[in-house]
Enzyme design. Structure first.
Site, PDB file in Angstrom:
ATOM      1  N   SER B  33       0.822  -1.212   0.000  1.00 56.86           N
ATOM      2  CA  SER B  33       0.000   0.000   0.000  1.00 56.86           C
ATOM      3  C   SER B  33       0.860   1.268   0.000  1.00 56.86           C
ATOM      4  O   SER B  33       1.853   1.363   0.714  1.00 56.86           O
ATOM      5  CB  SER B  33      -0.887  -0.004   1.246  1.00 56.86           C
ATOM      6  OG  SER B  33      -1.631   1.187   1.299  1.00 56.86           O
ATOM      7  N   ALA B  82       6.694  11.136   4.466  1.00 55.49           N
ATOM      8  CA  ALA B  82       5.638  11.649   5.345  1.00 55.49           C
ATOM      9  C   ALA B  82       4.537  12.194   4.443  1.00 55.49           C
ATOM     10  O   ALA B  82       4.349  13.394   4.306  1.00 55.49           O
ATOM     11  CB  ALA B  82       6.182  12.727   6.267  1.00 55.49           C
ATOM     12  N   ILE B  83       3.856  11.268   3.765  1.00 54.09           N
ATOM     13  CA  ILE B  83       2.810  11.654   2.820  1.00 54.09           C
ATOM     14  C   ILE B  83       1.591  12.167   3.593  1.00 54.09           C
ATOM     15  O   ILE B  83       0.935  13.121   3.166  1.00 54.09           O
ATOM     16  CB  ILE B  83       2.392  10.449   1.932  1.00 54.09           C
ATOM     17  CG1 ILE B  83       3.604   9.785   1.281  1.00 54.09           C
ATOM     18  CG2 ILE B  83       1.345  10.863   0.911  1.00 54.09           C
ATOM     19  CD1 ILE B  83       4.411  10.654   0.362  1.00 54.09           C
ATOM     20  N   CYS B 142       0.420   3.886  10.647  1.00 49.97           N
ATOM     21  CA  CYS B 142       1.112   4.909   9.888  1.00 49.97           C
ATOM     22  C   CYS B 142       1.640   5.990  10.822  1.00 49.97           C
ATOM     23  O   CYS B 142       0.892   6.576  11.597  1.00 49.97           O
ATOM     24  CB  CYS B 142       0.201   5.536   8.848  1.00 49.97           C
ATOM     25  SG  CYS B 142       1.073   6.689   7.809  1.00 49.97           S
ATOM     26  N   LYS B 178      -2.414  -4.680   9.453  1.00 50.57           N
ATOM     27  CA  LYS B 178      -1.016  -4.339   9.148  1.00 50.57           C
ATOM     28  C   LYS B 178      -0.357  -3.765  10.391  1.00 50.57           C
ATOM     29  O   LYS B 178      -0.794  -2.746  10.925  1.00 50.57           O
ATOM     30  CB  LYS B 178      -0.969  -3.333   8.000  1.00 50.57           C
ATOM     31  CG  LYS B 178       0.448  -3.042   7.537  1.00 50.57           C
ATOM     32  CD  LYS B 178       0.426  -2.428   6.165  1.00 50.57           C
ATOM     33  CE  LYS B 178       1.806  -2.017   5.719  1.00 50.57           C
ATOM     34  NZ  LYS B 178       1.766  -1.417   4.385  1.00 50.57           N
ATOM     35  N   ILE B 204       5.889  -5.633   7.743  1.00 50.62           N
ATOM     36  CA  ILE B 204       5.679  -4.496   8.627  1.00 50.62           C
ATOM     37  C   ILE B 204       5.372  -3.219   7.840  1.00 50.62           C
ATOM     38  O   ILE B 204       5.610  -3.169   6.633  1.00 50.62           O
ATOM     39  CB  ILE B 204       6.950  -4.186   9.480  1.00 50.62           C
ATOM     40  CG1 ILE B 204       8.146  -3.930   8.557  1.00 50.62           C
ATOM     41  CG2 ILE B 204       7.239  -5.254  10.483  1.00 50.62           C
ATOM     42  CD1 ILE B 204       9.460  -3.556   9.260  1.00 50.62           C
TER      43      ILE B 204
END
Ligand SMILES: Cc1cc2nc3c(=O)[nH]c(=O)nc-3n(C[C@H](O)[C@H](O)[C@H](O)COP(=O)(O)OP(=O)(O)OC[C@H]3O[C@@H](n4cnc5c(N)ncnc54)[C@H](O)[C@@H]3O)c2cc1C
Ligand SMILES: Cc1cc2nc3c(=O)[nH]c(=O)nc-3n(C[C@H](O)[C@H](O)[C@H](O)COP(=O)(O)O)c2cc1C
Ligand code: FES
Lengths: 278, 318
Positions: B33, B82-83, B142, B178, B204
C-alpha cells in the site's frame, strides 16, 4: 510513458559542474513534448544506491546526423549531490534505467484561447533546460521568444549557442556582473514588461523557487499568464507515491498537486508560493 | 481431428498459488500500500495480471489532503516519507479506479486508514458492499499523521478493539491487520489482532526515522519525522515476520525492503505466506512482476513443485 534500458552516448563537460548527457533512445525521443522529463537511474544496476531515480528535463531531442530522425534525448545535468555525481561520471556505452517522457509540459499558444505574440522565457542556471524545445515550438507557431537568462556568474550561463542559432534575442544577467547586466534575471524582465505594457505576452519560467516566485509576481502585477516548470523531490516520477507535491490554492479539498503528473509545468497561479516543496 | 504436431503437453509449472483467508492468490507476490498508487498507474510498465494481488493506497471515507512538502527524502538504501495519508476517498476509488482494476486478473486489497475509530468503521462498512475487493488491510500503523485520534498501535488492547470493531463492520471481507514495527514486542500486537478476529497479518509498516539538512539545520521533511522503507529495513522486517509467524496461526504477509526474488524467498522461508513489494516499485516499476517470475524460475530450477515447500522451511544449525 516507457521504461527502457538506455545507453549513454556522450557526456560533455560544460564547466561549473554542468554536463550535457546524450542518451540513445529513439522510442522515447519520438514521444517528447516541451517541458517533459525523464526519471533516470544514476548508476548501472537497478538495485544499487542511490536507489531512487532522479528527474531531469529533456533539454533537446538528439537527432540522427544523416536521417534527422529522433535518436535520443539530451539532458543538462548539474552536479549537486551523490546521484548527479555518479551520472556525470558515467562513461559512454553505460546502460541506465530511463523512464519517460513523463509529466505535463508547456501549454503552447496554439492551445490557448487568447492571442500571444511574444513569449518571455525566463531561466535561472540549469532552469534553461526546458526552454529550448519550448522556444522551437514557439517559433514554429510564429510567436517571438525572448530569453532572459540569469546566473550567479558567466559560467552558469551554459548552452546559449542553441538559442543563438535559433536567432532568439537573449538578455543575460549575472549576480557578479561577469556577463550581461549585474543583478537578478527578474530585473531586466521587469524593465521589459514596463516598457511593453501589452496583453499578448506570455511568461515561461524555470529556475530556483525564489526566481520563479518573483516572475509569478511580475506576471500577476502585469495581469499576464505565466507557466513555471517546478522542482520537487520525487519518489516514483509516475504519479503513485504522492511524494512530489506542491501546495496549491486552487483545488478545493485537494490542496496538493503532483509535480510529476499535474506538472512539472503548471500555471503559476496554481502554486502556493509560501510553501517551498524542497 | 488430427492432432497438431506442435501441440505438446503443457509444461507442468511449479504451483505458486497460496490461499489467504479463503481467497486464492495465483502467486504470493503483491504490491504494498502507498507504493503502487491505485494500481492502474503501473499498467503501462508491467503486466498487472502477473502478480497475486495489488494493495491500493490507504483509503479513508472522505479524501485526506496529506502533509505539506517536502514529503520524501532518500537515505542510505532507503527513503523517508511523510505523505500523511493523502488519498481520494473510498467513494471516488470505487467509482473511478475499481472498475479499471477489475479488468485485471489479480486480487484487489484495500488498505484503510482513519483518524478516529468511527472513521475506520465507516470506510469498512462502505467497502464491505462493493464487489471486486478481495480483502481489507487495516492500517493502524502509519506514523505520518500528527493530529489526535487513537493510536491503535501503541497498546495491544487498542489493536484488539479496532480489529474486533472493523471485523464486525465488514463481515463479508477478509480482514488483514497491518502491524507497526515501532513497538517493543510485535508478537503482543500480532496475538491481539488474531484474538480479535483478524484473518491475516501484514508485517511491517515503515520504521519512524529522521534526516536533517545540516546547512539549513532543518529536518529534510516538513513533518520532521517520516517512515523509513526500502532495503535498509529488510533485516528488521524479516526478524519481525519470523517472530510473528511463531506467535500466531493466521497467515502472515511479509513486507519490508523486498526488491529481489531472493529477498522474497527469505520472507517465505521465515514463514510468510505471501510478500508485498513496496519501495522497489518506485525505482523499478515492474519489480513485482520480475519477482513473481523469479519465484517461478527458482522453483523450476530447484525442482520445487509447490511454493508451500518453501514457506516456513527455515532450518536450524545442527
Ligand atoms: C521535473 C524536474 C526536472 C529537473 N530537471 C533538471 C535538469 O534538467 N537538470 C538538472 O541538473 N537538474 C534537474 N532537476 C533537479 C535534479 O533532479 C536534482 O538536482 C537531482 O535529483 C539531485 O540528485 P542528487 O542525488 O545529485 O542530489 P542529492 O544528493 O539527492 O541532493 C543534493 C542537493 O540537491 C538538492 N536536491 C535534490 N533533489 C532535488 C530536486 N528534485 N529539486 C531540487 N533540489 C534538489 C538537495 O536538497 C540537496 O541539497 C530537476 C528536478 C525536477 C523535479
Ligand atoms: C510513499 C509511501 C507511502 C506509503 N503509504 C502507505 C499507506 O497508505 N498505508 C500503509 O499501510 N502503508 C503505507 N506505506 C508502507 C508500505 O506499504 C510498506 O509497508 C513499507 O514501505 C515497507 O515496505 P518496503 O520497504 O518494501 O517499502 C507507504 C510507504 C511508502 C514508501
Ligand atoms: S514522484 Fe511519486 S507521485 Fe510524483
Amino acid at each position: 510513458m516507457l521504461d527502457k534500458k538506455v545507453k549513454i552516448k556522450a557526456v560533455r563537460d560544460l564547466g561549473a559542474g554542468n554536463h550535457l548527457i546524450v542518451i540513445a533512445s529513439p522510442e522515447q525521443a519520438r514521444l517528447v513534448r516541451p517541458g517533459q522529463f525523464v526519471m533516470l537511474k544514476c548508476v548501472e544496476n537497478t538495485g544499487e544506491n542511490p536507489l531512487l531515480r532522479r528527474p531531469f528535463t529533456i533539454f533537446n531531442i538528439h537527432r540522427n546526423a544523416r536521417s534527422g530522425k529522433p535518436a535520443g534525448v539530451e539532458l543538462l545535468v548539474k552536479e549537486v549531490g551523490v546521484g548527479t555525481r555518479r551520472l556525470v561520471s558515467a562513461r559512454p556505452g553505460q546502460t541506465l534505467d530511463c523512464l519517460g517522457p513523463q509529466g505535463h509540459g508547456f501549454q503552447l499558444p496554439s492551445d490557448l484561447p487568447s492571442r500571444v505574440t511574444t513569449a518571455c522565457l525566463v531561466a535561472g542556471g540549469v532552469g534553461i533546460a526546458p526552454l529550448l524545445l519550448l522556444a522551437e515550438s514557439l517559433l514554429a507557431l510564429r510567436v517571438k521568444p525572448i530569453l532572459f537568462y540569469g546566473g550567479g556568474t558567466v559560467a552558469d550561463l551554459v548552452l546559449r549557442e542553441p538559442f543563438e542559432r535559433l536567432g532568439i534575442d537573449i538578455i543575460t544577467s549575472t549576480e557578479d556582473g561577469s556577463h550581461g547586466e549585474r543583478g537578478l534575471v527578474t530585473e531586466p524582465l521587469a524593465q521589459f514588461l514596463r516598457i511593453h505594457p501589452r496583453k499578448d505576452i506570455r511568461l515561461y519560467a524555470c529556475g530556483p523557487w525564489g526566481m520563479m516566485r518573483a516572475v509569478h509576481e511580475l506576471a500577476v502585477g502585469h495581469d499576464l499568464q505565466c507557466e513555471v516548470s517546478l522542482e520537487a523531490r520525487m519518489g516514483c516520477g509516475l504519479g503513485a507515491c504522492l511524494g512530489c507535491v506542491v501546495a496549491s490554492p486552487a483545488a478545493e479539498g485537494r490542496p496538493y498537486l503532483r509535480v510529476c503528473q499535474d506538472g512539472p509545468v503548471m500555471n503559476s497561479r496554481l502554486v502556493r508560493w509560501d510553501i517551498e516543496p524542497v | 481431428m488430427k492432432p497438431n504436431p506442435n501441440d505438446r503437453a503443457p509444461l507442468k509449472g511449479p504451483r505458486l498459488g497460496v490461499e489467504i483467508a479463503g481467497v486464492h492468490f495465483k502467486n504470493p507476490v503483491m504490491t504494498a500500500s502507498g507504493t503502487f498508487g491505485y494500481g492502474l498507474e503501473f499498467a503501462r510498465y508491467m503486466d498487472l495480471n502477473a502478480i497475486g494481488g495489488i494493495v491500493v493506497k490507504g483509503l479513508s471515507m472522505k479524501p485526506i489532503p496529506g502533509n505539506p512538502p517536502p514529503r520524501v527524502y532518500e537515505t542510505a538504501s532507503g527513503m523517508l516519507n511523510a505523505i500523511g495519508w493523502q488519498n481520494i476517498g473510498a467513494a471516488e476509488f470505487v467509482e473511478e479506479k475499481l472498475p479499471g482494476l477489475r479488468d485485471y486478473d489479480t486480487n484487489v486489497i484495500v488498505n484503510i486508514v482513519g483518524f478516529e475509530l468511527e472513521e475506520y468503521l465507516e470506510v469498512a462498512r462502505f467497502l464491505n458492499d462493493h464487489p471486486g475487493i478481495h480483502a481489507l488491510e487495516l492500517n493502524i500503523s502509519c506514523p505520518n499523521v500528527g493530529k489526535g485520534g487513537f493510536h491503535f498501535n501503541k497498546d495491544p488492547r487498542d489493536t484488539h478493539r479496532i480489529t474486533a470493531e472493523v471485523r464486525k463492520a465488514s463481515p463479508r471481507l477478509p480482514l488483514w491487520v497491518k502491524l507497526s514495527p515501532n513497538v517493543t514486542d510485535i508478537r503482543e500486537f500480532a496475538r491481539a489482532a488474531e484474538e480479535a478476529g483478524a484473518d491475516a497479518l501484514s508485517v511491517i509498516n515503515t520504521l519512524v526515522g529522521m534526516a536533517i539538512d545540516v546547512r539549513s539545520r532543518r529536518p529534510r521533511l516538513r513533518f520532521r519525522t517520516g517512515g523509513l522503507s526500502g532495503p535498509a529495513i529488510k533485516p528488521v522486517a524479516l526478524r519481525m515476520v519470523w517472530e510473528t509467524c511463531q506467535a500466531v496461526r493466521i497467515p502472515v504477509i511479509g513486507i519490508g525492503g523486498i526488491s529481489t526474488t531472493e529477498d522474497a524467498l527469505e520472507f517465505l522461508i521465515a514463514g510468510a505466506r505471501a510478500v508485498q513489494v513496496g519501495t522497489a516499485n518506485f525505482y523499478e516499476p515492474a519489480a513485482s512482476e520480475r519477482i513473481a517470475l523469479g519465484l517461478a524460475e527458482y522453483c523450476r530450477s530447484h525442482r520445487i513443485d509447490d511454493i508451500h515447500e518453501i514457506i516456513g522451511s527455515l532450518k536450524d544449525y545442527e
